[in-house]
Scaffold this motif. Structure first.
Motif, mmCIF file in Angstrom:
data_model
loop_
_atom_site.group_PDB
_atom_site.id
_atom_site.type_symbol
_atom_site.label_atom_id
_atom_site.label_comp_id
_atom_site.label_asym_id
_atom_site.label_seq_id
_atom_site.Cartn_x
_atom_site.Cartn_y
_atom_site.Cartn_z
ATOM 1 N N PHE A 107 0.810 -1.220 0.000
ATOM 2 C CA PHE A 107 0.000 0.000 0.000
ATOM 3 C C PHE A 107 0.844 1.270 0.000
ATOM 4 C CE2 PHE A 107 -3.747 -2.569 1.711
ATOM 5 C CZ PHE A 107 -4.394 -2.571 0.479
ATOM 6 N N SER A 113 -4.545 -0.261 -4.679
ATOM 7 C CA SER A 113 -5.649 0.198 -3.836
ATOM 8 C C SER A 113 -6.383 -0.965 -3.161
ATOM 9 C CB SER A 113 -6.630 1.047 -4.633
ATOM 10 O OG SER A 113 -7.232 0.287 -5.647
ATOM 11 N N LYS A 142 -7.490 -0.604 0.445
ATOM 12 C CA LYS A 142 -6.523 0.215 1.170
ATOM 13 C C LYS A 142 -7.180 1.059 2.257
ATOM 14 C CE LYS A 142 -2.842 3.561 0.281
ATOM 15 N NZ LYS A 142 -2.068 4.238 -0.775
#
Length: 187
Positions: A107, A113, A142
């Protein structure tokens, strides 16, 4: 004394002056010894998928593979069935650790994402036939992953966090053999 010569192109004598050699470093160590080494080639830039694979193999298992979906910005790590574990509880605990460690690194990349972890296993069906399948899958976006201070969840059961904030599945044949009281996040 020591003499160091740096050169880009070195001629090969008067009769071969149009022929050239690649750039070399020559170091004269004494009047009778000289060492020559080629100038190293610049290293090749890693592709995005190479970077993800390096992260996956560093944070999960050296035999892990990774897939990336450009449209979904989803990085999925697959742990092959060849990886061995102490027991069935360790499989679940390891998958949690893989998930957190991979997420913390993946991330950081703006192209990611969502992440996924898939642990492949062999199962025996009701007819006694062996088949390979997904033992565990964990997916999380995320935004949900970053809600948690994972360090503070170490040594805690995170089943609820995974279930409520992502897509979490443990195959029934595996789950029935897991010692749930021993499930604790460690990474």
């Amino acid at each position: 004394g020591i003499i160091i010569l740096w050169g880009g192109v070195i001629g090969m004598g008067s009769s071969n002056s149009d022929k050239t050699e690649p750039a070399v470093n020559t170091e004269v160590v004494s009047d009778q010894k000289a060492t020559t080494s080629a100038i190293p080639e610049p290293t090749k830039e890693l592709t995005f998928k190479d970077k993800l694979l390096a992260i996956a193999q560093k944070t999960t298992d050296k035999s892990a593979t990774v897939e990336y979906d450009d449209k979904e910005k989803l990085a999925t790590v697959t742990i092959p069935k060849t990886v061995t574990y102490w027991d069935d509880t360790a499989i679940v605990k390891s998958s949690w650790g893989y998930f957190v460690k991979f997420g913390l690194e993946a991330f950081k990349l703006p192209e990611v994402s969502e992440i996924g972890i898939i642990v492949r296993m062999d199962f025996v069906d009701a007819y006694g036939k062996e088949a390979e399948g997904n033992g565990i899958t964990i997916y999380m976006k995320k935004a949900n992953f970053e809600k948690f201070t994972w360090e503070n969840l170490r040594f805690k059961d995170i089943t609820q966090q995974l279930t409520d904030n992502g897509d979490y599945f443990v195959h029934g044949a595996l789950w029935k053999k897991v010692k749930q009281k021993d499930l604790k996040l460690s990474y």
